[in-house]
Design a protein around this motif. Structure first.
Motif, PDB file in Angstrom:
ATOM      1  N   VAL A  39       1.148  50.294  -5.501  1.00  0.00           N
ATOM      2  CA  VAL A  39       0.185  51.400  -5.669  1.00  0.00           C
ATOM      3  C   VAL A  39      -0.593  51.624  -4.383  1.00  0.00           C
ATOM      4  N   GLY A  40      -0.804  50.520  -3.653  1.00  0.00           N
ATOM      5  CA  GLY A  40      -1.545  50.629  -2.409  1.00  0.00           C
ATOM      6  C   GLY A  40      -0.671  51.034  -1.224  1.00  0.00           C
ATOM      7  N   GLY A  41       0.634  51.253  -1.448  1.00  0.00           N
ATOM      8  CA  GLY A  41       1.529  51.701  -0.371  1.00  0.00           C
ATOM      9  C   GLY A  41       2.210  50.569   0.397  1.00  0.00           C
ATOM     10  N   TYR A  42       2.048  49.332  -0.060  1.00  0.00           N
ATOM     11  CA  TYR A  42       2.688  48.214   0.624  1.00  0.00           C
ATOM     12  C   TYR A  42       4.180  48.124   0.245  1.00  0.00           C
ATOM     13  N   ARG A  43       5.004  47.660   1.204  1.00  0.00           N
ATOM     14  CA  ARG A  43       6.432  47.500   0.958  1.00  0.00           C
ATOM     15  C   ARG A  43       6.663  46.432  -0.102  1.00  0.00           C
ATOM     16  N   GLU A  44       7.571  46.739  -1.030  1.00  0.00           N
ATOM     17  CA  GLU A  44       7.893  45.792  -2.086  1.00  0.00           C
ATOM     18  C   GLU A  44       9.421  45.615  -2.126  1.00  0.00           C
ATOM     19  N   TYR A  45       9.871  44.366  -1.894  1.00  0.00           N
ATOM     20  CA  TYR A  45      11.297  44.067  -1.767  1.00  0.00           C
ATOM     21  C   TYR A  45      11.839  43.496  -3.069  1.00  0.00           C
ATOM     22  N   SER A  46      13.018  43.991  -3.467  1.00  0.00           N
ATOM     23  CA  SER A  46      13.695  43.475  -4.644  1.00  0.00           C
ATOM     24  C   SER A  46      14.565  42.280  -4.242  1.00  0.00           C
ATOM     25  N   ALA A  47      15.135  41.608  -5.248  1.00  0.00           N
ATOM     26  CA  ALA A  47      16.032  40.483  -4.967  1.00  0.00           C
ATOM     27  C   ALA A  47      17.240  40.951  -4.154  1.00  0.00           C
ATOM     28  N   GLU A  48      17.732  42.164  -4.453  1.00  0.00           N
ATOM     29  CA  GLU A  48      18.874  42.702  -3.712  1.00  0.00           C
ATOM     30  C   GLU A  48      18.494  42.978  -2.253  1.00  0.00           C
ATOM     31  N   ASP A  49      17.258  43.438  -2.033  1.00  0.00           N
ATOM     32  CA  ASP A  49      16.793  43.670  -0.666  1.00  0.00           C
ATOM     33  C   ASP A  49      16.759  42.359   0.117  1.00  0.00           C
ATOM     34  N   VAL A  50      16.315  41.288  -0.529  1.00  0.00           N
ATOM     35  CA  VAL A  50      16.235  39.994   0.136  1.00  0.00           C
ATOM     36  C   VAL A  50      17.632  39.494   0.484  1.00  0.00           C
ATOM     37  N   ARG A  51      18.597  39.690  -0.452  1.00  0.00           N
ATOM     38  CA  ARG A  51      19.970  39.287  -0.162  1.00  0.00           C
ATOM     39  C   ARG A  51      20.511  40.037   1.051  1.00  0.00           C
ATOM     40  N   ARG A  52      20.166  41.319   1.147  1.00  0.00           N
ATOM     41  CA  ARG A  52      20.632  42.119   2.294  1.00  0.00           C
ATOM     42  C   ARG A  52      20.032  41.600   3.595  1.00  0.00           C
ATOM     43  N   ILE A  53      18.771  41.160   3.519  1.00  0.00           N
ATOM     44  CA  ILE A  53      18.138  40.579   4.714  1.00  0.00           C
ATOM     45  C   ILE A  53      18.916  39.348   5.173  1.00  0.00           C
ATOM     46  N   PHE A  54      19.292  38.506   4.219  1.00  0.00           N
ATOM     47  CA  PHE A  54      20.065  37.309   4.589  1.00  0.00           C
ATOM     48  C   PHE A  54      21.435  37.687   5.139  1.00  0.00           C
ATOM     49  N   HIS A  55      22.029  38.769   4.613  1.00  0.00           N
ATOM     50  CA  HIS A  55      23.306  39.235   5.162  1.00  0.00           C
ATOM     51  C   HIS A  55      23.142  39.675   6.610  1.00  0.00           C
ATOM     52  N   VAL A  56      22.061  40.407   6.871  1.00  0.00           N
ATOM     53  CA  VAL A  56      21.790  40.870   8.235  1.00  0.00           C
ATOM     54  C   VAL A  56      21.622  39.683   9.182  1.00  0.00           C
ATOM     55  N   GLU A  57      20.850  38.685   8.749  1.00  0.00           N
ATOM     56  CA  GLU A  57      20.603  37.526   9.602  1.00  0.00           C
ATOM     57  C   GLU A  57      21.884  36.720   9.838  1.00  0.00           C
ATOM     58  N   SER A  58      22.739  36.648   8.823  1.00  0.00           N
ATOM     59  CA  SER A  58      24.001  35.927   8.986  1.00  0.00           C
ATOM     60  C   SER A  58      24.863  36.600  10.040  1.00  0.00           C
ATOM     61  N   LEU A  59      24.942  37.926  10.003  1.00  0.00           N
ATOM     62  CA  LEU A  59      25.757  38.645  10.974  1.00  0.00           C
ATOM     63  C   LEU A  59      25.138  38.587  12.369  1.00  0.00           C
ATOM     64  N   ARG A  60      23.819  38.595  12.415  1.00  0.00           N
ATOM     65  CA  ARG A  60      23.156  38.450  13.723  1.00  0.00           C
ATOM     66  C   ARG A  60      23.481  37.108  14.356  1.00  0.00           C
ATOM     67  N   SER A  61      23.623  36.079  13.529  1.00  0.00           N
ATOM     68  CA  SER A  61      23.927  34.746  14.056  1.00  0.00           C
ATOM     69  C   SER A  61      25.312  34.701  14.711  1.00  0.00           C
ATOM     70  N   LEU A  62      26.169  35.673  14.374  1.00  0.00           N
ATOM     71  CA  LEU A  62      27.498  35.744  14.986  1.00  0.00           C
ATOM     72  C   LEU A  62      27.490  36.541  16.280  1.00  0.00           C
ATOM     73  N   GLY A  63      26.338  37.126  16.608  1.00  0.00           N
ATOM     74  CA  GLY A  63      26.251  37.870  17.853  1.00  0.00           C
ATOM     75  C   GLY A  63      26.400  39.370  17.691  1.00  0.00           C
ATOM     76  N   LEU A  64      26.457  39.879  16.451  1.00  0.00           N
ATOM     77  CA  LEU A  64      26.569  41.321  16.258  1.00  0.00           C
ATOM     78  C   LEU A  64      25.242  41.994  16.579  1.00  0.00           C
ATOM     79  N   SER A  65      25.331  43.202  17.114  1.00  0.00           N
ATOM     80  CA  SER A  65      24.128  44.003  17.359  1.00  0.00           C
ATOM     81  C   SER A  65      23.674  44.602  16.028  1.00  0.00           C
ATOM     82  N   LEU A  66      22.440  45.081  15.979  1.00  0.00           N
ATOM     83  CA  LEU A  66      21.927  45.677  14.743  1.00  0.00           C
ATOM     84  C   LEU A  66      22.737  46.919  14.360  1.00  0.00           C
ATOM     85  N   ARG A  67      23.193  47.676  15.348  1.00  0.00           N
ATOM     86  CA  ARG A  67      24.014  48.849  15.053  1.00  0.00           C
ATOM     87  C   ARG A  67      25.335  48.423  14.420  1.00  0.00           C
ATOM     88  N   GLN A  68      25.946  47.376  14.973  1.00  0.00           N
ATOM     89  CA  GLN A  68      27.199  46.885  14.403  1.00  0.00           C
ATOM     90  C   GLN A  68      26.990  46.331  13.002  1.00  0.00           C
TER      91      GLN A  68
END
Length: 360
Positions: free
Chosen positions: A33-62
């Motif tokens: 209600v106050g406009g703060y970002r609210e992450y779902s469980a699926e959003d958190v899983r996507r964050i971990f996916h992003v971090e896993s791919l970053r650990s392989l050396g992929l750029s954010l665009r890739q």
């Protein structure tokens, strides 16, 4: 979960999470209600996916393409990542070697460091002339670490530069033997040859003889020959079979014969050498050229037995061998007792005399 809680659980900073949101990479499903970002469980899983791919050396665009485009297959990209990583590791290994070389030189100031860096750059030049100049005209007062020189020896294919490097290594104050010994066991025969040649010139290095003796069993003939010449010059009798083989095969046979002559001054080794040469002379596979080389080797040996064999060969049925043996007998008869003189000149004079007789 709010952004602070997500950051604590995922290890991704709130600033990076906002950056992911701005790029559309991971957008929170809702807002409070106050406009703060609210992450779902699926959003958190996507964050971990992003971090896993970053650990392989992929750029954010890739990473964005990988997560959004079903047709974006990983095979080609992973191959590229492997190549890029190997290139990066190679550059970092080169940097590490430079740092170790500088550390080994114990620099007292930044000028010493800069001079050594200049030297290293010269040794890594694509120009053979510049590499040679870097070795022979190194900056005054700069001590080249022996390990650096040894590594350069193993990598150098130009014979002139390699000779300069071996010269500098043999006169360096450090000990590059460990690096060369490792090179002597390389899978690359060229590297083993370079290592043995360099070790052969390090007469004072403890342990050098043991490495050379091990090289006598190398599968490469050239490595064995280099080792035998060096060991024979040091009085190591284990080199005798290889040296005799060099005479038979006509590979550096003059050098091998001279080393056999040096070894024959030891009475305990003289008979062994004589027996080996006579056995080869009598071998049914020995052709005229081989028997001439063996005859030439006999004149290098100390003692009267070699002269007796030469006198017998002077009556050999093979005319070419008999002429060479006769010429050697004449040279030996004219020489003062106990005076070996210039053996190479004597041998050449005798061969020339034999050739003159054969064409007269």
């Amino acid at each position: 979960m709010l952004i602070g809680e997500v950051a604590r659980h995922s290890g991704v900073s709130p600033r990076m999470l906002r950056h992911y949101d701005a790029l559309g990479l991971v957008r929170p499903t809702g807002r409070t209600v106050g406009g703060y970002r609210e992450y779902s469980a699926e959003d958190v899983r996507r964050i971990f996916h992003v971090e896993s791919l970053r650990s392989l050396g992929l750029s954010l665009r890739q990473i964005g393409r990988a997560l959004e485009d079903p047709a974006f297959t990983p095979s080609a990209l992973v191959s590229d990542l492997i190549r890029w990583t190997e290139d990066r590791l190679e550059r970092e290994e080169e940097l590490l070697e430079r740092l170790r070389a500088i550390d080994a030189s114990a620099p007292t100031g930044w000028q010493d460091v800069l001079r050594l860096v200049e030297l290293i750059q010269g040794l890594n030049s694509t120009s053979a002339a510049r590499r040679q100049q870097a070795v022979l005209a190194r900056p005054e007062g700069v001590s080249i670490p022996a390990e650096l020189l040894a590594g350069a020896v193993l990598a150098e294919s130009d014979p002139n530069v390699a000779g300069a490097l071996r010269w500098a290594l043999a006169r360096s104050s450090g000990d590059g033997l460990a690096t060369l010994a490792a090179g002597a066991h390389s899978e690359d025969a060229d590297i083993r040859r370079r290592a043995v040649l360099a070790i052969a010139e390090m007469s004072e290095a403890p342990g050098a003889t043991a490495v050379l003796e091990d090289a006598l069993g190398d599968p490469d003939k050239t490595v064995r020959r280099h080792a035998a010449l060096a060991l024979g010059s040091r009085g190591v009798t284990a080199a005798v079979p290889t040296l005799v083989g060099m005479v038979v095969e006509g590979s550096n046979d003059v050098d091998a014969a001279e080393v056999l002559g040096t070894l024959s001054r030891d009475p305990g080794c003289a008979d062994r050498i004589m027996t080996a040469l006579v056995d080869e002379l009598a071998a049914p596979t020995a052709d005229s050229a081989t028997r001439i080389r063996l005859t030439q080797a006999l004149v290098e040996l100390s003692g009267t037995t070699a002269q007796e064999v030469l006198r017998q060969l002077a009556h050999e049925g093979d005319r070419a061998v008999a002429l060479v043996a006769s010429a050697f007998v004449e040279v030996l008869d004219k020489r003062s007792p106990g005076d070996r003189g210039d053996e190479v000149s004597s041998r050449r004079a005798a061969v020339a005399s034999a050739q003159g007789r054969g064409t007269g």
